[in-house]
Design a protein around this motif. Structure first.
Motif, short mmCIF file in Angstrom:
data_model
loop_
_atom_site.label_atom_id
_atom_site.label_comp_id
_atom_site.label_asym_id
_atom_site.label_seq_id
_atom_site.Cartn_x
_atom_site.Cartn_y
_atom_site.Cartn_z
N LEU A 109 0.81 -1.22 0.00
CA LEU A 109 0.00 0.00 0.00
C LEU A 109 0.84 1.27 0.00
O LEU A 109 0.30 2.37 -0.07
N ALA A 110 2.15 1.12 0.09
CA ALA A 110 3.08 2.26 -0.02
C ALA A 110 2.76 3.36 0.99
O ALA A 110 2.69 4.55 0.65
N VAL A 111 2.54 2.96 2.24
CA VAL A 111 2.35 3.91 3.33
C VAL A 111 3.30 3.55 4.47
O VAL A 111 3.79 2.43 4.55
N LYS A 112 3.53 4.51 5.34
CA LYS A 112 4.27 4.22 6.55
C LYS A 112 3.36 3.44 7.51
O LYS A 112 2.14 3.60 7.49
N ALA A 148 11.30 -8.41 23.65
CA ALA A 148 10.68 -9.54 22.95
C ALA A 148 9.50 -9.10 22.10
O ALA A 148 9.27 -9.64 21.02
N ARG A 149 8.77 -8.10 22.56
CA ARG A 149 7.61 -7.63 21.81
C ARG A 149 8.01 -6.85 20.57
O ARG A 149 7.39 -6.98 19.51
N LEU A 150 9.03 -6.00 20.70
CA LEU A 150 9.38 -5.10 19.60
C LEU A 150 10.30 -5.74 18.56
O LEU A 150 10.20 -5.43 17.36
N ALA A 151 11.19 -6.60 18.99
CA ALA A 151 12.23 -7.12 18.09
C ALA A 151 11.69 -7.71 16.79
O ALA A 151 12.28 -7.48 15.72
N PRO A 152 10.58 -8.46 16.80
CA PRO A 152 10.11 -9.04 15.53
C PRO A 152 9.68 -8.00 14.49
O PRO A 152 9.55 -8.32 13.31
N TYR A 153 9.47 -6.75 14.92
CA TYR A 153 8.99 -5.71 14.00
C TYR A 153 10.13 -4.89 13.40
O TYR A 153 9.89 -3.95 12.63
N ALA A 154 11.37 -5.25 13.71
CA ALA A 154 12.52 -4.52 13.16
C ALA A 154 12.49 -4.56 11.64
O ALA A 154 12.32 -5.61 11.02
N GLY A 155 12.61 -3.38 11.04
CA GLY A 155 12.60 -3.28 9.59
C GLY A 155 11.23 -3.36 8.95
O GLY A 155 11.11 -3.29 7.72
N LYS A 156 10.20 -3.48 9.77
CA LYS A 156 8.84 -3.66 9.25
C LYS A 156 7.89 -2.53 9.62
O LYS A 156 6.76 -2.47 9.14
N VAL A 157 8.33 -1.63 10.51
CA VAL A 157 7.51 -0.50 10.92
C VAL A 157 8.35 0.77 10.92
O VAL A 157 9.58 0.73 10.97
N ASP A 158 7.66 1.91 10.87
CA ASP A 158 8.34 3.20 10.81
C ASP A 158 8.33 3.93 12.15
O ASP A 158 9.05 4.93 12.32
N ALA A 159 7.53 3.47 13.09
CA ALA A 159 7.50 4.00 14.45
C ALA A 159 6.76 3.01 15.32
O ALA A 159 5.99 2.17 14.83
N VAL A 160 7.02 3.09 16.63
CA VAL A 160 6.26 2.30 17.58
C VAL A 160 5.63 3.27 18.58
O VAL A 160 6.12 4.38 18.80
N ALA A 186 15.35 1.52 20.51
CA ALA A 186 16.64 1.94 19.96
C ALA A 186 17.21 0.88 19.01
O ALA A 186 17.92 1.20 18.06
N GLN A 187 16.89 -0.37 19.28
CA GLN A 187 17.34 -1.44 18.41
C GLN A 187 16.63 -1.41 17.06
O GLN A 187 17.17 -1.84 16.05
N LEU A 188 15.38 -0.90 17.05
CA LEU A 188 14.62 -0.80 15.81
C LEU A 188 14.99 0.45 15.01
O LEU A 188 14.71 0.54 13.82
#
Length: 242
Positions: A109-112, A148-160, A186-188
């Motif tokens: 969908l080409a969105v953040k 553990a919650r955030l790590a799987p989203y690395a490279g897949k989201v633009d903000a948390v 910070a890891q993301l």
């Protein structure tokens, strides 16, 4: 001494073009529209009109703010249909959306994409320490959970974004967990927004104690459930004066 960075400011739950037009010139960054079931819910056609009003604004750094749509567990088809009517810059996912789904939304969908993580009561008040058997070092159980919650989203989201469980409650969670989520974020390498119970009276305390990279306010700038431009201006001013 490192210069203090001004946090990003998101004003969420807008429903009228008149209020949006009054926000012209305020140094905020993002403006949110709620598509999930809520007293602040807008329909795609209504959001399209509001987005048109946003495009006439000058906000932080003289730029127009980003438009953010808030959804809970949407289907990809629903998002596609909504974006065809209401051209959002960002899709904020507030449910149990997987990392794979977030990546699919970004790519197709080409969105953040921003992902929200709810802070449960038991996590918010947890002060128990656990021992890392490998190093013998003490680490916070909530820090382990945040990572553990955030790590799987690395490279897949633009903000948390972290918010009180349930969202839209107007209640703050225990801010002590913010440091744990800042370390995980910070890891993301993406911004971390804090939501939940923010208002002009407590935002400076939050910034002084935890300095998150983003703030998300909704009910805290309302009077009788309606966005109050004077409270919006005061909130932004308090952030800038911190």
């Amino acid at each position: 001494m490192k210069a203090q960075t001004t946090p990003r400011i998101k004003i969420c739950g807008l429903k009228t073009a008149a209020t949006i037009q009054q926000m012209d010139g305020l140094p905020f960054h993002d403006i949110g529209f709620i598509f999930a079931a809520s007293k602040r819910q807008v329909l795609p056609a209504q959001a399209a009109e509001l987005i048109a009003a946003v495009h006439g604004l000058k906000a932080a750094d003289g730029q127009r703010p980003q438009t953010v749509g808030v959804f809970v567990n949407p289907a990809l088809a629903e998002l596609s249909e909504t974006l065809a009517i209401a051209p959002l810059d960002v899709v904020q996912l507030h449910g149990s959306e997987t990392p794979a789904f977030c990546q699919m939304v970004r790519e197709q969908l080409a969105v953040k994409v921003w992902k929200v993580f709810s802070i449960r009561d038991e996590a918010a008040v947890q002060s128990e320490k656990v021992t890392d058997r490998g190093s013998g070092a003490n680490t916070s159980a909530s820090a382990d959970e945040a990572a553990a919650r955030l790590a799987p989203y690395a490279g897949k989201v633009d903000a948390v974004l972290i918010d009180t469980a349930g969202g839209g409650t107007g209640k703050a969670f225990n801010w002590q967990v913010i440091e744990d989520y800042k370390a995980a974020e910070a890891q993301l390498k993406v911004p971390l927004y804090v939501a939940g119970g923010l208002n002009p009276d407590n935002v400076q305390e939050l910034l002084a104690s935890y300095a998150p990279s983003g703030l998300d306010v909704s009910s805290g700038v309302e009077t009788d459930g309606v966005k109050d431009i004077d409270k919006i201006r005061l909130f932004v001013r308090k952030v800038m004066q911190r």
